[in-house]
Design a protein around this motif. Structure first.
Motif, PDB file in Angstrom:
ATOM      1  N   VAL A 256       7.562  -3.817 -10.784  1.00  5.66           N
ATOM      2  CA  VAL A 256       6.330  -3.870 -10.000  1.00  5.66           C
ATOM      3  C   VAL A 256       6.513  -4.876  -8.868  1.00  5.66           C
ATOM      4  O   VAL A 256       6.877  -6.038  -9.108  1.00  5.66           O
ATOM      5  CB  VAL A 256       5.125  -4.298 -10.871  1.00  5.66           C
ATOM      6  CG1 VAL A 256       3.850  -4.350 -10.034  1.00  5.66           C
ATOM      7  CG2 VAL A 256       4.958  -3.358 -12.063  1.00  5.66           C
ATOM      8  N   ALA A 257       6.286  -4.441  -7.643  1.00  3.56           N
ATOM      9  CA  ALA A 257       6.322  -5.347  -6.493  1.00  3.56           C
ATOM     10  C   ALA A 257       4.927  -5.913  -6.280  1.00  3.56           C
ATOM     11  O   ALA A 257       3.948  -5.160  -6.186  1.00  3.56           O
ATOM     12  CB  ALA A 257       6.793  -4.598  -5.248  1.00  3.56           C
ATOM     13  N   LEU A 258       4.829  -7.233  -6.228  1.00  2.72           N
ATOM     14  CA  LEU A 258       3.535  -7.887  -6.031  1.00  2.72           C
ATOM     15  C   LEU A 258       3.764  -9.261  -5.427  1.00  2.72           C
ATOM     16  O   LEU A 258       4.906  -9.702  -5.263  1.00  2.72           O
ATOM     17  CB  LEU A 258       2.758  -7.989  -7.340  1.00  2.72           C
ATOM     18  CG  LEU A 258       3.165  -9.038  -8.390  1.00  2.72           C
ATOM     19  CD1 LEU A 258       2.144  -9.076  -9.515  1.00  2.72           C
ATOM     20  CD2 LEU A 258       4.540  -8.810  -8.942  1.00  2.72           C
TER      21      LEU A 258
ATOM     22  N   GLY B 244       8.855   0.763  -8.865  1.00 12.29           N
ATOM     23  CA  GLY B 244       8.062   1.952  -9.158  1.00 12.29           C
ATOM     24  C   GLY B 244       6.638   1.868  -8.665  1.00 12.29           C
ATOM     25  O   GLY B 244       5.997   2.895  -8.418  1.00 12.29           O
ATOM     26  N   ALA B 245       6.119   0.625  -8.529  1.00  9.09           N
ATOM     27  CA  ALA B 245       4.723   0.450  -8.117  1.00  9.09           C
ATOM     28  C   ALA B 245       4.586  -0.769  -7.218  1.00  9.09           C
ATOM     29  O   ALA B 245       5.271  -1.784  -7.419  1.00  9.09           O
ATOM     30  CB  ALA B 245       3.820   0.298  -9.335  1.00  9.09           C
ATOM     31  N   LEU B 246       3.712  -0.653  -6.243  1.00 10.53           N
ATOM     32  CA  LEU B 246       3.325  -1.780  -5.398  1.00 10.53           C
ATOM     33  C   LEU B 246       1.912  -2.168  -5.794  1.00 10.53           C
ATOM     34  O   LEU B 246       1.004  -1.339  -5.776  1.00 10.53           O
ATOM     35  CB  LEU B 246       3.367  -1.399  -3.922  1.00 10.53           C
ATOM     36  CG  LEU B 246       2.810  -2.448  -2.950  1.00 10.53           C
ATOM     37  CD1 LEU B 246       3.674  -3.706  -2.946  1.00 10.53           C
ATOM     38  CD2 LEU B 246       2.683  -1.877  -1.536  1.00 10.53           C
TER      39      LEU B 246
ATOM     40  N   ALA C 241       5.048   1.945   1.123  1.00  8.21           N
ATOM     41  CA  ALA C 241       5.303   2.149  -0.310  1.00  8.21           C
ATOM     42  C   ALA C 241       5.505   3.630  -0.609  1.00  8.21           C
ATOM     43  O   ALA C 241       6.391   4.000  -1.397  1.00  8.21           O
ATOM     44  CB  ALA C 241       4.142   1.592  -1.128  1.00  8.21           C
ATOM     45  N   ARG C 242       4.701   4.475   0.029  1.00  5.58           N
ATOM     46  CA  ARG C 242       4.832   5.925  -0.186  1.00  5.58           C
ATOM     47  C   ARG C 242       6.212   6.414   0.262  1.00  5.58           C
ATOM     48  O   ARG C 242       6.812   7.286  -0.373  1.00  5.58           O
ATOM     49  CB  ARG C 242       3.756   6.675   0.598  1.00  5.58           C
ATOM     50  CG  ARG C 242       2.323   6.279   0.283  1.00  5.58           C
ATOM     51  CD  ARG C 242       1.879   6.778  -1.048  1.00  5.58           C
ATOM     52  NE  ARG C 242       0.453   6.529  -1.248  1.00  5.58           N
ATOM     53  CZ  ARG C 242      -0.095   6.242  -2.403  1.00  5.58           C
ATOM     54  NH1 ARG C 242       0.672   6.139  -3.488  1.00  5.58           N
ATOM     55  NH2 ARG C 242      -1.389   6.028  -2.526  1.00  5.58           N
TER      56      ARG C 242
ATOM     57  N   VAL D 192       4.194   4.223  -6.346  1.00  3.98           N
ATOM     58  CA  VAL D 192       2.752   4.363  -6.439  1.00  3.98           C
ATOM     59  C   VAL D 192       2.115   3.051  -5.978  1.00  3.98           C
ATOM     60  O   VAL D 192       2.771   2.009  -5.925  1.00  3.98           O
ATOM     61  CB  VAL D 192       2.289   4.707  -7.868  1.00  3.98           C
ATOM     62  CG1 VAL D 192       2.871   6.039  -8.316  1.00  3.98           C
ATOM     63  CG2 VAL D 192       2.665   3.599  -8.839  1.00  3.98           C
ATOM     64  N   VAL D 193       0.831   3.099  -5.646  1.00  2.00           N
ATOM     65  CA  VAL D 193       0.110   1.922  -5.167  1.00  2.00           C
ATOM     66  C   VAL D 193      -1.061   1.649  -6.101  1.00  2.00           C
ATOM     67  O   VAL D 193      -1.875   2.540  -6.380  1.00  2.00           O
ATOM     68  CB  VAL D 193      -0.398   2.124  -3.725  1.00  2.00           C
ATOM     69  CG1 VAL D 193      -1.218   0.908  -3.284  1.00  2.00           C
ATOM     70  CG2 VAL D 193       0.779   2.350  -2.777  1.00  2.00           C
TER      71      VAL D 193
END
Length: 381
Positions: free
Chosen positions: A105-107, A152-154, A180-181, A186-187
């Motif tokens: 997860v990117a955060l 996989g997710a932002l 991200a897309r 996914v966002v």
């Protein structure tokens, strides 16, 4: 007195001063007596859910009503109630990890899961986190697009509380989502305080939430509910999240007091948030001018024009000095201007968070400046 005893004493004094204050920018529900809160909730409930509304059992009844209301407000297919946002976001991101095949997860490093959840993402849910930026703002489109490893997710916290309740521009938000897309990620929006973002973006909740695949919202941070959260998104993911809700121990037998308080917040507080945001900007400017006029050697109101109804104030004194000045002012004048101060920043500076709600709407700019002058008078020279 030990350091812990001193902290407890300061906390007790702050709570007593807040309860006794006749003027404050924000009266926290935590400072309202328990019986008064129960009485107010019981009196309001018939008008919110109907006098003959059945109680809930394991998420039906009034809880299901709340879920449907949230899904409509956010423009999502479905929503599921969670007892905490920590649980809601873990479930959301692990569901997406299963679907994308990527548990990264990117955060932001100052996002809530990184600072306030005891490493729950990796420890409980097997998620790995990476940081596209460590600047005190959300990542840019280029930082997301050019990040050197897959995710996989932002996850975007709107607003980013620990950086000063800051938000990007609408154009920046659209661009980072598109980046991200492009990476097939996914966002997910951490929208604990999403409710008050509409003024800054100039867009309705449905349009803001529509940028993301899933959105989490809180019912107690801005809406003044007892507790609780909701996860909204596609119907299939929400149903999967219900399974994990049970597995995580969040499928409680009855939750009607929390659900009713959340519906009450949606009914009564949500429509007022634009007024709070607008007046927070008046208060922030008056604080800036007040500190300047009082001759404080350095001060910062951040952001200068608040993005929501909450913002930060920075001053070059130790937290204990500022705490004592704020408490002395509140105890002697019944004006509660500032709450807790901390050293969460550069050496020599302390920060506090300012929130403007219903009580604060009665303050003029001159009222704020007068309160600042009284506060500064209590600081060492």
């Amino acid at each position: 007195m030990t350091a812990n005893e001193a902290t407890q004493d300061t906390r007790a004094r702050r709570s007593a001063a807040a309860r006794a204050a006749t003027r404050t920018l924000h009266r926290s529900p935590l400072h309202i007596p328990l019986t008064e809160r129960f009485s107010a909730l019981a009196a309001a409930a018939p008008g919110i859910v109907g006098a003959d509304e059945a109680s809930d059992v394991y998420g039906d009844g009034v809880v299901a009503t709340l879920e449907e209301r949230v899904a409509r407000l956010l423009g999502k297919e479905a929503a599921v109630f969670f007892p905490t946002g920590t649980m809601a976001q873990q479930v959301a991101l692990r569901c997406w990890a299963g679907r994308t095949g990527n548990a990264t997860v990117a955060l932001h490093p100052r996002a809530h899961p990184e600072l306030h959840e005891g490493d729950a993402f990796p420890t409980v849910s097997g998620l790995r986190t990476v940081h596209p930026t460590d600047e005190p703002r959300l990542p840019t489109a280029d930082e997301v697009r050019d990040f050197p490893e897959p995710f996989g997710a932002l996850m975007l916290e709107l607003p980013l509380r620990d950086a000063g309740f800051v938000l990007p521009s609408w154009e920046e938000l659209e661009a980072v989502v598109e980046a991200a897309r492009e990476r097939d990620a996914v966002v997910h929006i951490d929208g604990a305080r999403l409710w008050e973002c509409t003024q800054h973006f100039g867009r309705p909740l449905t349009e803001i939430a529509g940028l993301a695949d899933t959105v989490y919202v809180s019912f107690y941070k801005s809406l003044e509910g007892l507790s609780g959260a909701a996860l909204a998104g596609p119907h299939t993911l929400v149903e999967e999240a219900r399974v994990w809700l049970h597995r995580y121990g969040g499928r409680l037998f009855q939750q009607f007091p929390t659900a009713v308080s959340a519906l009450l917040g949606l009914e009564r507080v949500l429509p007022r948030l634009p007024d709070y945001v607008a007046h927070a900007r008046v208060v922030a400017q008056a604080l800036h001018e007040g500190f300047t006029a009082a001759g404080v050697p350095w001060s910062r109101v951040h952001p200068r024009r608040p993005h929501t109804h909450q913002f930060q104030v920075w001053l070059p004194y130790a937290p204990g000095v500022l705490e004592e000045a704020a408490l002395g002012q509140a105890e002697e004048t019944k004006t509660f201007l500032f709450g807790r101060w901390s050293a969460d920043g550069p050496p020599g500076l302390s920060v506090t968070e300012v929130t403007v709600t219903e009580e604060g709407l009665g303050w003029t700019a001159d009222d704020v400046k007068e309160a600042v002058a009284e506060f500064v008078r209590r600081l060492p020279r």
